[in-house]
Write an enzyme that holds these catalytic residues in place. Structure first.
Site, PDB file in Angstrom:
ATOM      1  N   TYR A 111      42.721  31.898  24.192  1.00 39.78           N
ATOM      2  CA  TYR A 111      42.001  30.717  23.690  1.00 39.78           C
ATOM      3  C   TYR A 111      41.423  30.962  22.299  1.00 39.78           C
ATOM      4  O   TYR A 111      41.181  30.023  21.551  1.00 39.78           O
ATOM      5  CB  TYR A 111      40.891  30.287  24.657  1.00 39.78           C
ATOM      6  CG  TYR A 111      41.439  29.629  25.900  1.00 39.78           C
ATOM      7  CD1 TYR A 111      42.241  28.500  25.812  1.00 39.78           C
ATOM      8  CD2 TYR A 111      41.158  30.149  27.162  1.00 39.78           C
ATOM      9  CE1 TYR A 111      42.756  27.898  26.954  1.00 39.78           C
ATOM     10  CE2 TYR A 111      41.658  29.553  28.301  1.00 39.78           C
ATOM     11  CZ  TYR A 111      42.470  28.420  28.191  1.00 39.78           C
ATOM     12  OH  TYR A 111      42.973  27.829  29.321  1.00 39.78           O
ATOM     13  N   TYR A 133      39.239  35.566  27.276  1.00 42.76           N
ATOM     14  CA  TYR A 133      40.578  35.134  26.827  1.00 42.76           C
ATOM     15  C   TYR A 133      40.831  35.468  25.362  1.00 42.76           C
ATOM     16  O   TYR A 133      41.421  34.675  24.644  1.00 42.76           O
ATOM     17  CB  TYR A 133      40.746  33.630  27.104  1.00 42.76           C
ATOM     18  CG  TYR A 133      40.851  33.336  28.589  1.00 42.76           C
ATOM     19  CD1 TYR A 133      42.069  33.419  29.237  1.00 42.76           C
ATOM     20  CD2 TYR A 133      39.721  33.023  29.338  1.00 42.76           C
ATOM     21  CE1 TYR A 133      42.184  33.179  30.601  1.00 42.76           C
ATOM     22  CE2 TYR A 133      39.813  32.786  30.702  1.00 42.76           C
ATOM     23  CZ  TYR A 133      41.046  32.857  31.333  1.00 42.76           C
ATOM     24  OH  TYR A 133      41.157  32.628  32.687  1.00 42.76           O
ATOM     25  N   LYS A 177      49.177  30.257  33.835  1.00 42.33           N
ATOM     26  CA  LYS A 177      48.764  31.650  33.650  1.00 42.33           C
ATOM     27  C   LYS A 177      49.155  32.537  34.813  1.00 42.33           C
ATOM     28  O   LYS A 177      48.822  33.723  34.825  1.00 42.33           O
ATOM     29  CB  LYS A 177      47.263  31.731  33.395  1.00 42.33           C
ATOM     30  CG  LYS A 177      46.862  31.098  32.064  1.00 42.33           C
ATOM     31  CD  LYS A 177      45.454  31.410  31.659  1.00 42.33           C
ATOM     32  CE  LYS A 177      45.056  30.588  30.460  1.00 42.33           C
ATOM     33  NZ  LYS A 177      44.878  29.153  30.777  1.00 42.33           N
ATOM     34  N   ASP A 212      39.235  23.255  36.013  1.00 46.46           N
ATOM     35  CA  ASP A 212      40.659  23.331  35.701  1.00 46.46           C
ATOM     36  C   ASP A 212      41.532  23.483  36.953  1.00 46.46           C
ATOM     37  O   ASP A 212      42.363  24.385  37.036  1.00 46.46           O
ATOM     38  CB  ASP A 212      40.855  24.520  34.745  1.00 46.46           C
ATOM     39  CG  ASP A 212      42.277  24.638  34.228  1.00 46.46           C
ATOM     40  OD1 ASP A 212      42.933  23.603  34.030  1.00 46.46           O
ATOM     41  OD2 ASP A 212      42.730  25.787  34.037  1.00 46.46           O
ATOM     42  N   GLU A 268      38.580  37.320  35.051  1.00 43.92           N
ATOM     43  CA  GLU A 268      39.680  36.483  34.550  1.00 43.92           C
ATOM     44  C   GLU A 268      40.092  37.001  33.190  1.00 43.92           C
ATOM     45  O   GLU A 268      39.236  37.329  32.361  1.00 43.92           O
ATOM     46  CB  GLU A 268      39.253  35.016  34.356  1.00 43.92           C
ATOM     47  CG  GLU A 268      39.160  34.216  35.628  1.00 43.92           C
ATOM     48  CD  GLU A 268      38.860  32.738  35.385  1.00 43.92           C
ATOM     49  OE1 GLU A 268      39.220  32.201  34.317  1.00 43.92           O
ATOM     50  OE2 GLU A 268      38.255  32.124  36.279  1.00 43.92           O
ATOM     51  N   TRP A 270      43.911  36.444  35.637  1.00 47.99           N
ATOM     52  CA  TRP A 270      44.021  35.003  35.874  1.00 47.99           C
ATOM     53  C   TRP A 270      45.421  34.557  35.514  1.00 47.99           C
ATOM     54  O   TRP A 270      45.761  34.660  34.349  1.00 47.99           O
ATOM     55  CB  TRP A 270      43.001  34.249  35.027  1.00 47.99           C
ATOM     56  CG  TRP A 270      42.875  32.821  35.451  1.00 47.99           C
ATOM     57  CD1 TRP A 270      43.350  31.723  34.796  1.00 47.99           C
ATOM     58  CD2 TRP A 270      42.220  32.330  36.625  1.00 47.99           C
ATOM     59  NE1 TRP A 270      43.040  30.583  35.491  1.00 47.99           N
ATOM     60  CE2 TRP A 270      42.351  30.935  36.626  1.00 47.99           C
ATOM     61  CE3 TRP A 270      41.554  32.945  37.700  1.00 47.99           C
ATOM     62  CZ2 TRP A 270      41.840  30.127  37.643  1.00 47.99           C
ATOM     63  CZ3 TRP A 270      41.043  32.143  38.705  1.00 47.99           C
ATOM     64  CH2 TRP A 270      41.182  30.754  38.668  1.00 47.99           C
ATOM     65  N   ASN A 323      34.939  36.507  32.410  1.00 52.37           N
ATOM     66  CA  ASN A 323      36.201  35.791  32.195  1.00 52.37           C
ATOM     67  C   ASN A 323      36.430  35.759  30.687  1.00 52.37           C
ATOM     68  O   ASN A 323      35.663  35.125  29.960  1.00 52.37           O
ATOM     69  CB  ASN A 323      36.115  34.348  32.702  1.00 52.37           C
ATOM     70  CG  ASN A 323      35.988  34.277  34.210  1.00 52.37           C
ATOM     71  OD1 ASN A 323      36.059  35.292  34.894  1.00 52.37           O
ATOM     72  ND2 ASN A 323      35.814  33.078  34.727  1.00 52.37           N
ATOM     73  N   ASN A 383      31.001  30.138  38.977  1.00 52.58           N
ATOM     74  CA  ASN A 383      32.034  30.453  37.991  1.00 52.58           C
ATOM     75  C   ASN A 383      31.743  29.689  36.712  1.00 52.58           C
ATOM     76  O   ASN A 383      31.618  28.452  36.731  1.00 52.58           O
ATOM     77  CB  ASN A 383      33.405  30.037  38.519  1.00 52.58           C
ATOM     78  CG  ASN A 383      34.516  30.299  37.510  1.00 52.58           C
ATOM     79  OD1 ASN A 383      34.940  31.434  37.312  1.00 52.58           O
ATOM     80  ND2 ASN A 383      34.988  29.244  36.848  1.00 52.58           N
ATOM     81  N   GLU A 384      31.645  30.404  35.618  1.00 53.56           N
ATOM     82  CA  GLU A 384      31.555  29.803  34.283  1.00 53.56           C
ATOM     83  C   GLU A 384      30.542  28.670  34.175  1.00 53.56           C
ATOM     84  O   GLU A 384      30.891  27.543  33.815  1.00 53.56           O
ATOM     85  CB  GLU A 384      32.943  29.347  33.824  1.00 53.56           C
ATOM     86  CG  GLU A 384      33.901  30.517  33.676  1.00 53.56           C
ATOM     87  CD  GLU A 384      35.098  30.229  32.780  1.00 53.56           C
ATOM     88  OE1 GLU A 384      35.400  29.049  32.550  1.00 53.56           O
ATOM     89  OE2 GLU A 384      35.715  31.197  32.301  1.00 53.56           O
TER      90      GLU A 384
END
Ligand code: BDP
Length: 603
Positions: A476, A472, A573, A163, A509, A554, A470, A415-416
């Site tokens: 999300y 949300y 964000k 992203d 995040e 984030w 991370n 990351n992720e």
């Protein structure tokens, strides 16, 4: 790898400025023996994308060229001359006067080459061919495809599997530096603090090339006074009444290393270092023996016009904004940042989680965790990705580059990634072993996990010293329903706490897209009110979890991304806009963070 600095034995020439530039249309071969057939100019260091006012250039995928002429003063011609790129994104082939000099793959780490044999008197021509292609063998990971147009010309396309916009070019300074022919090649500094005795044993090993009669190592304090002096290439020296490097209160010593020949100093290099102790113990992250609480951000190297290119004024401003807010740390999401930024963090006492460019290691995406909870759940990721080699290379290069920085307290290996899929542990275990073996300071390791990697689904958390999440909830998922988001946040954190009572947990995040200036009396998603409510909700839960050792939100600022139906001029964000204007939430966060001490918040 040493950062290029001028000393009594070394000269640095900076090739920053405007270079010639050309995208490679691949219609005819570019002859590197000739000057590039273009009059287009491009500033270096910077991304090329936003400078040309041309959609074709901005969105170009494939190959492109830079060129610069330079001369080297006669007085330097008998010195060893090294051409060094702070980074070249993502792959570079370098030619000097039409001769191939060096190739490097990986867009976020430095590389260099000795150039004496290529140089001619007077003007010299430096030509660089670059590629911004990302695929399943590179880090970051890109979805790469090719098709042919009606004339049979290959059209290349990189769809970012991450992203942020795939900015490219000569992002960091290009320099030529000189050393004598006998020279100091590398310095490794490992300070071991004895906190009770207020002293430190500092191990310093020096790698030299050529022949020196002796290597002298002098430790200087911040005033430039000599603290200790030893001779040898592998020494341990003792600093009594040591001044510690502390978060937001940095103290930097300097190791002055001199290579001696016939009683004379032939080469000298000065490396700054800090004395601080990092430990992970009993669910705490200890800096200098005290439980540290991370307050800060995930960031990007992302500014108007410069794109991902070095922007030192923004770096200075960003750190000042962080300090103004009571923050103490950030993560170099999602790639190694410039050496200039790392040096700044050392000086400013900013605590850094240093991340590799391993982002996008995920073949498919789905917020539904129920199917992932099967023990043998497997998606295509670890069959498709062929990134192990790039991953190993960048771990080598990152640790080699950043090993001495006191600001770096932990490495983030990825990351992720799809750590919920079978195959993930097999992929990551050797990489964690490698990083543990390579880091002379033995820092803690982590990877930053995606929402679907829960205590039930994640297959790699045993490898990490710190659980970095991370999450949300309320964005999300449970969008617009912060009450439900709160329950989900609490449930998951409690589950991690129970699963690993010995491991610290932190958020790396959490955030909500927020359009600056959009307000809502109903606190609707995307409004500044929602962003503030979202952060208040999360803070409340964080404070309930004993092993919760830090909050890095984030994102620090809005940033450019690829196109997508969830992105309007990029990711919103940021708690600051891309111009660094504060959104409303900055007041709330500043109040909160100024009331959270750096140490001892979680008893
Ligand atoms: C995470 C990524 C980050 C994204 C962020 C978001 O780590 O790069 O920008 O979420 O969606 O998935 O805003």
């Amino acid at each position: 790898m040493l950062y290029p600095i001028a000393t009594e034995s070394r000269v640095v020439m900076d090739l920053s400025g405007t270079w010639k530039f050309m995208i490679d249309k691949e219609t005819e071969e570019v002859n590197v023996k000739q000057p590039l057939p273009t009059s287009q100019l491009m500033a270096v260091p910077a991304s090329f994308n936003d400078q040309a006012a041309s959609q074709e250039i901005r969105e170009h995928n494939g190959y492109f060229w830079y060129e610069k002429e330079f001369s080297v003063a006669k007085a330097l011609r008998d010195e060893r001359l090294v051409l060094r790129f702070g980074s070249a994104t993502h792959e570079a082939w370098v030619y000097i006067n039409g001769e191939f000099a060096v190739h490097h793959k990986g867009g976020f780490t430095p590389f260099e080459v000795e150039i004496n044999e290529f140089l001619v008197p007077g003007e010299n021509r430096l030509t660089v061919r670059l590629s911004n292609i990302l695929d399943f063998t590179t880090l970051p990971v890109g979805n790469y495809s090719e098709k042919k147009d009606e004339n049979g010309k290959v059209i290349r396309k990189v769809d970012e599997n991450f992203d942020f916009f795939n900015y490219a070019g000569l992002h960091r300074p290009v320099k030529i530096y000189s050393t004598p022919t006998n020279y100091i090649e590398d310095i490794t500094i490992v300070p071991n603090a004895d906190l009770a005795a207020q002293k430190a044993d500092v191990q310093i090993s020096v790698k030299t090339a050529g022949t020196f009669d002796e290597v002298r190592v002098t430790i200087l304090d911040e005033q430039g006074n000599q603290v200790t002096q030893e001779t040898g290439t592998d020494i341990t020296t003792v600093i009594n009444e040591v001044q510690l490097w502390q978060p937001l209160n940095a103290y930097l010593y300097t190791a002055k290393v001199e290579g001696m020949k016939d009683g004379q100093v032939e080469d000298v290099y000065e490396e700054a270092f800090g004395v601080r102790k990092i430990e992970v113990k009993d669910g705490k992250f200890l800096i200098n023996g005290e439980p540290f609480y991370f307050k800060g951000f995930g960031k990007h190297e992302d500014t108007f016009v410069n794109g991902r290119g070095l922007n030192e004024a923004y770096n200075v401003l960003d750190i000042n904004l962080m300090k103004e807010m009571g923050a103490n740390s950030f993560r170099t999401s999602h790639y190694p940042y410039s050496e200039e930024m790392m040096r700044l963090c050392d000086r400013e006492g900013i605590v850094v989680i240093d991340e590799t460019p391993a982002v996008g290691l995920m073949a498919s995406f789905n917020f539904d965790v129920s199917i992932l909870e099967k023990d043998d759940f497997e998606d295509e990721t670890w069959k498709q990705m062929k990134t192990s080699e790039a991953h190993e290379q960048v771990i080598h290069e990152l640790i080699d580059r950043d090993k001495n920085h006191p600001s770096v307290v932990m490495w983030s290996i990825a990351n992720e990634a799809a750590t919920y899929s079978k195959g993930a542990h097999e992929y990551f275990e050797p990489l964690f072993n490698l990083a543990r073996e390579l880091d002379p300071q033995n820092r803690p390791l982590t990877y930053v996990s995606i929402m679907m990697a829960t205590p039930k689904t994640d297959k790699c958390s045993d490898l990490a010293d710190v659980i970095a999440l991370n999450r949300y909830y309320g964005w999300y998922v449970q969008n617009g329903d912060l009450a439900a988001g709160e329950v989900a946040t609490r449930n998951e954190l409690l589950e991690w706490q129970e699963k690993y009572p010995e491991k610290p947990i932190m958020y790396t995040e959490y955030g909500a897209d927020t359009v600056a200036g959009f307000h809502s009396i109903y606190g609707e998603p995307f409004s500044e009110e929602y962003q503030e409510d979202y952060y208040r909700m999360n803070s409340k839960v964080f404070d309930e979890i004993p092993n919760f050792v830090g909050e890095q939100l984030w994102n620090f600022a809005d940033f450019q991304t690829k196109f997508g139906i969830m992105r309007v001029q990029g990711n919103k964000k940021g708690v600051f806009t891309r111009e660094r204007e504060p959104k409303m939430v900055v007041r709330y966060l500043s109040d909160r963070w100024k009331n959270i001490p750096n140490f001892g918040y979680k008893k």
